[in-house]
Design a protein around this motif. Structure first.
Motif, short mmCIF file in Angstrom:
data_model
loop_
_atom_site.label_atom_id
_atom_site.label_comp_id
_atom_site.label_asym_id
_atom_site.label_seq_id
_atom_site.Cartn_x
_atom_site.Cartn_y
_atom_site.Cartn_z
N PRO A 26 3.71 10.28 26.97
CA PRO A 26 4.77 9.34 26.54
C PRO A 26 6.17 9.83 26.85
O PRO A 26 7.03 9.05 27.28
CB PRO A 26 4.52 9.23 25.02
N VAL A 27 6.43 11.12 26.64
CA VAL A 27 7.75 11.67 26.95
C VAL A 27 8.01 11.62 28.45
O VAL A 27 9.11 11.27 28.89
CB VAL A 27 7.88 13.11 26.42
N ALA A 28 7.00 11.95 29.24
CA ALA A 28 7.16 11.92 30.69
C ALA A 28 7.47 10.52 31.19
O ALA A 28 8.33 10.32 32.06
CB ALA A 28 5.90 12.47 31.37
N GLU A 29 6.78 9.52 30.63
CA GLU A 29 7.03 8.14 31.04
C GLU A 29 8.44 7.71 30.65
O GLU A 29 9.16 7.09 31.45
CB GLU A 29 6.01 7.20 30.39
N ALA A 30 8.86 8.05 29.43
CA ALA A 30 10.21 7.71 28.99
C ALA A 30 11.25 8.38 29.87
O ALA A 30 12.28 7.78 30.23
CB ALA A 30 10.40 8.12 27.53
N ALA A 31 11.02 9.63 30.25
CA ALA A 31 11.96 10.36 31.09
C ALA A 31 12.11 9.70 32.46
O ALA A 31 13.22 9.60 33.00
CB ALA A 31 11.52 11.81 31.25
N ARG A 32 11.01 9.24 33.03
CA ARG A 32 11.08 8.57 34.33
C ARG A 32 11.90 7.30 34.25
O ARG A 32 12.72 7.01 35.13
CB ARG A 32 9.66 8.25 34.83
N VAL A 33 11.69 6.54 33.17
CA VAL A 33 12.43 5.29 33.00
C VAL A 33 13.93 5.56 32.85
O VAL A 33 14.77 4.90 33.47
CB VAL A 33 11.89 4.52 31.78
N LEU A 34 14.28 6.54 32.03
CA LEU A 34 15.69 6.83 31.76
C LEU A 34 16.38 7.46 32.97
O LEU A 34 17.53 7.13 33.29
CB LEU A 34 15.81 7.75 30.55
N ALA A 35 15.70 8.36 33.65
CA ALA A 35 16.31 9.03 34.81
C ALA A 35 16.62 8.05 35.93
O ALA A 35 17.59 8.23 36.67
CB ALA A 35 15.37 10.12 35.32
N ALA A 36 15.83 6.98 36.03
CA ALA A 36 16.02 6.01 37.10
C ALA A 36 17.11 4.99 36.79
O ALA A 36 17.50 4.24 37.68
CB ALA A 36 14.71 5.30 37.39
N SER A 37 17.59 4.93 35.58
CA SER A 37 18.58 3.93 35.19
C SER A 37 19.98 4.39 35.56
O SER A 37 20.43 5.45 35.16
CB SER A 37 18.51 3.66 33.68
N ARG A 38 20.71 3.55 36.32
CA ARG A 38 22.10 3.82 36.69
C ARG A 38 22.92 2.58 36.37
O ARG A 38 22.79 1.59 37.06
CB ARG A 38 22.23 4.12 38.19
N PRO A 39 23.76 2.61 35.37
CA PRO A 39 24.03 3.70 34.43
C PRO A 39 22.93 3.80 33.36
O PRO A 39 22.02 2.98 33.34
CB PRO A 39 25.36 3.29 33.80
#
Length: 279
Positions: free
Chosen positions: A116-129
């Motif tokens: 779950p943390v890994a999935e959340a990290a992928r989603v957040l890292a890809a968001s600009r801004p």
């Protein structure tokens, strides 16, 4: 956290509950010691839902009905042993610290599954801004996360104040290309958070939420929800576990951001040039 509440949290983990069912679960956690002895009618009244909703809740947890759920709770082993005796003799300040230690133990057990943390990290890292929302009690968590995230993410936007400008700032983030929003949701949950998240979802943003429980009233089934309990033994809640979970999420984000290490090294070099920190 008391042992009875911890057992309830463990029972509810991994189930996709509806908002009504999360309301029932949240009520049971808050009344953990009484939960095994409440009738379905009493629980429905406490949670502000219908009696059939309580039955459907029990079925969603895998039981034949509410009597089977209540029987399971009554048969669950109670707390005991030297640790329980030590807790009983501790003063109020020690009990608050011990409760936070238990919250961290629960978080450590939860992180045994890093997906779950890994999935959340992928989603957040890809968001600009990347907008980061946290109001009132959660503002400190949001500000701390945003401070460190800005060192590795190119565009972090802190949303830690409510009012009429909040909707404008969420809209601006979406127009600038944001694909996700991170929300720290802690008690007492401000109505403004509920409204802000509804707006974010309507704009197509994926909501990632660090909340005090899996039954946070501002969460929706489609959100990526990462629970971390708060301590309630003092006049004001303590949030060691949510803070740590935020840092864990940042660590996972760094793995998803190819330039993270270069950005950190660049910051360190500039900080040294400016004499920003004491030697």
């Amino acid at each position: 956290m008391a042992g009875a509440a911890a057992r309830l949290h463990k029972l509810f983990e991994g189930h996709r509950l509806t908002p009504t069912q999360r309301r029932i679960a949240h009520c049971m956690v808050r009344r953990a010691d009484d939960a095994p002895f409440l009738s379905s009618v009493e629980l429905a009244e406490l949670a502000g839902v219908s009696q059939p909703s309580v039955t459907r809740f029990a079925v969603a947890l895998g039981f034949d009905g509410y009597p089977a759920l209540r029987r399971h709770l009554r048969e669950a082993p109670g707390d005991g042993g030297a640790e329980a005796d030590a807790d009983a003799t501790a003063n109020a300040y020690q009990q608050a610290a011990l409760a936070e230690i238990e919250n961290l133990r629960l978080l450590a057990a939860q992180l045994a599954d890093p997906a779950p943390v890994a999935e959340a990290a992928r989603v957040l890292a890809a968001s600009r801004p990347l907008p980061v929302l946290g109001l009132r009690a959660a503002s400190a968590q949001a500000r701390g996360f945003a401070y460190f995230a800005a060192k590795v993410h190119p565009d972090v936007r802190l949303l830690d104040e409510g009012g009429t400008m909040l909707a404008d700032r969420i809209d601006a983030a979406a127009r600038a290309g944001a694909a996700a929003l991170l929300c720290f949701a802690l008690p007492r949950h401000p109505r403004e958070v509920l409204d802000a998240l509804a707006q974010a979802r309507a704009l197509g943003l994926r909501v990632v939420m660090v909340a005090d429980s899996a039954f946070a009233p501002v969460a929706r089934p489609e959100d990526l929800l990462l629970p971390a309990a708060v301590g309630t033994g003092l006049v004001f809640d303590t949030a060691c576990a949510p803070m740590l979970l935020g840092r864990v999420l940042l660590e996972a984000m760094c793995d998803e951001l190819p330039q993270a290490q270069a950005r950190l090294e660049e910051f360190d070099a500039r900080a040294a040039e400016r004499g920003l920190f004491l030697p």
